[in-house]
Design a protein around this motif. Structure first.
Motif, mmCIF file in Angstrom:
data_model
loop_
_atom_site.group_PDB
_atom_site.id
_atom_site.type_symbol
_atom_site.label_atom_id
_atom_site.label_comp_id
_atom_site.label_asym_id
_atom_site.label_seq_id
_atom_site.Cartn_x
_atom_site.Cartn_y
_atom_site.Cartn_z
ATOM 1 N N UNK A 299 9.633 10.227 3.545
ATOM 2 C CA UNK A 299 8.795 9.243 4.232
ATOM 3 C C UNK A 299 7.669 8.750 3.323
ATOM 4 N N UNK A 300 7.692 7.479 2.928
ATOM 5 C CA UNK A 300 6.624 6.935 2.069
ATOM 6 C C UNK A 300 5.262 6.998 2.742
ATOM 7 N N UNK B 192 0.787 -1.218 0.000
ATOM 8 C CA UNK B 192 0.000 0.000 0.000
ATOM 9 C C UNK B 192 0.817 1.266 0.000
ATOM 10 N N UNK B 193 2.159 1.139 -0.108
ATOM 11 C CA UNK B 193 3.041 2.302 -0.105
ATOM 12 C C UNK B 193 3.934 2.269 -1.342
ATOM 13 N N UNK B 194 4.156 3.427 -1.918
ATOM 14 C CA UNK B 194 5.098 3.564 -3.036
ATOM 15 C C UNK B 194 6.316 4.293 -2.492
ATOM 16 N N UNK B 195 7.444 3.604 -2.408
ATOM 17 C CA UNK B 195 8.584 4.187 -1.685
ATOM 18 C C UNK B 195 9.256 5.310 -2.453
ATOM 19 N N UNK B 196 9.115 5.356 -3.781
ATOM 20 C CA UNK B 196 9.609 6.476 -4.584
ATOM 21 C C UNK B 196 8.630 6.672 -5.740
ATOM 22 N N UNK B 197 7.625 7.538 -5.573
ATOM 23 C CA UNK B 197 6.587 7.703 -6.598
ATOM 24 C C UNK B 197 7.112 8.160 -7.951
ATOM 25 N N UNK C 288 0.991 5.824 5.280
ATOM 26 C CA UNK C 288 2.230 5.274 5.799
ATOM 27 C C UNK C 288 2.451 5.630 7.249
ATOM 28 N N UNK C 289 3.437 4.994 7.898
ATOM 29 C CA UNK C 289 3.807 5.377 9.268
ATOM 30 C C UNK C 289 4.152 6.864 9.316
ATOM 31 N N UNK C 290 3.570 7.587 10.262
ATOM 32 C CA UNK C 290 3.675 9.050 10.213
ATOM 33 C C UNK C 290 4.137 9.686 11.519
ATOM 34 N N UNK C 291 4.598 8.882 12.469
ATOM 35 C CA UNK C 291 5.108 9.435 13.724
ATOM 36 C C UNK C 291 6.575 9.058 13.869
ATOM 37 N N UNK C 292 7.446 10.062 14.065
ATOM 38 C CA UNK C 292 8.881 9.792 14.124
ATOM 39 C C UNK C 292 9.578 10.939 14.824
ATOM 40 N N UNK C 293 10.814 10.709 15.199
ATOM 41 C CA UNK C 293 11.604 11.687 15.961
ATOM 42 C C UNK C 293 12.825 12.083 15.134
#
Length: 344
Positions: free
Chosen positions: A225-226, A50-55, A236-241
């Motif tokens: 961030x994909x 469900x994610x495209x890492x480089x559109x 995509x995962x959307x929480x990060x430091x």
């Protein structure tokens, strides 16, 4: 800042209007488009998640969705709008008035920022553009009656519109050599699904920085961030430091590498661009520990050829001050040397 809030957001609206001023594409078609994009491109990175890492590797053709059934297909006019929204603003001769790829493939569910659910709605993009065009594009000459249709899609209009405000409101100067000498460290990040600010601007800036400052990687890193939408949200995962890594870089000399993003019931590592995460073939694909860093053999080159490409320079910045109720810019800004590039 200037291009973003004029041609970029205005195009989001104008490209989706017919001769009568009605919207052509409505939001009920966005899931259909998104499903087709994923079917075409989700597996390009070797993992259907469900994610495209480089559109930029996705070459989806909206015309493949054209048929006579409006419930399951697009009309030719709707497909043309999808292409325009993806590609970005141009003039009648094909000159790009913003960097190529205004909205990345895979971000279609986020297009409700500018694709309405029904006729008669005012979308956010229209408010963004009109606010800037009326009160910031010409700071000493407010134009409260300005309409989006007043914006001319020409190269001449481009420079009249984005100057002089670009000279003091845009942070596009890639010469960070003084910042580097001072010991500064920089982490840039952007979500590939950002529906508001195109990732292309960040990619072009980072490329310009690396060309301008020797050994730029020693003090600047970019993370893409994909699936991440504008600052938050997306598939995509959307929480990060990113604060802790840049602090450790400054205070302890530890260069940042892997940053783990969480959310959407999974974790995923993101590495300094252009390195990407690849599944190692073992364990859950929702677990960041099962991914490794991979440097593409043939990295995608960002297409930076557009009318305003010379804005990424040190040639035209000015310092503003207020005098007698007016904004005075010193020195008087003038457009950087620019040549229009025609797209094919």
């Amino acid at each position: 800042m200037a291009v973003q809030n004029t041609f970029h957001h205005a195009w989001n609206v104008l490209a989706n209007k017919d001769a009568n001023g009605d919207y052509i594409l409505l939001a009920d078609k966005l899931p259909l488009i998104h499903t087709a994009v994923l079917a075409a491109c989700d597996g390009l990175d070797g993992l259907s998640d469900g994610l495209i890492d480089d559109p930029r590797r996705c070459h989806f053709n909206p015309s493949t969705l054209v048929c006579d059934n409006p419930a399951t297909c697009l009309s030719p006019a709707e497909a043309a709008v999808v292409r325009k929204l993806h590609d970005g603003a141009t003039d009648s001769r094909g000159n790009r008035l913003e960097p190529y790829i205004s909205h990345e493939w895979g971000s279609e569910l986020e297009w409700t920022l500018f694709v309405p659910t029904a006729q008669g709605q005012t979308v956010a993009s229209e408010n963004f553009a009109l606010s800037y065009l009326r009160y910031l594009a010409q700071p000493n000459n407010p134009r409260p009656a300005y309409k989006l249709t007043d914006l001319k899609l020409t190269v001449e209009s481009f420079w009249k519109t984005v100057m002089p405000s670009s000279s003091y409101m845009a942070a596009l100067d890639p010469d960070l050599s003084a910042f580097k000498r001072s010991g500064g460290k920089l982490i840039l990040w952007h979500g590939w699904n950002d529906q508001h600010i195109s990732p292309q601007g960040t990619l072009i800036y980072y490329d310009a920085l690396r060309r301008t400052v020797k050994d730029a990687d020693s003090f600047a890193k970019l993370y893409m961030f994909p699936g991440l939408a504008h600052c938050a949200g997306g598939e995509g995962p959307n929480s990060f430091d990113v604060l802790t890594p840049v602090m450790n870089w400054v205070e302890s000399g530890h260069q940042p590498n892997r940053i783990v993003a969480t959310g959407a019931a999974r974790t995923r590592p993101v590495f300094p661009y252009p390195v990407v995460a690849r599944y190692d073939g073992t364990g859950s694909t929702d677990d960041a520990s099962n991914f490794i860093a991979s440097t593409p053999r043939n990295p995608v080159r960002t297409d930076a050829k557009w009318v305003g490409q010379s804005l990424y320079s040190s040639q035209y910045q000015a310092w503003p001050r207020a005098k007698n109720g007016k904004l005075v810019l010193t020195p008087q800004p003038s457009p950087p040397a620019a040549t229009a590039r025609r797209t094919q």
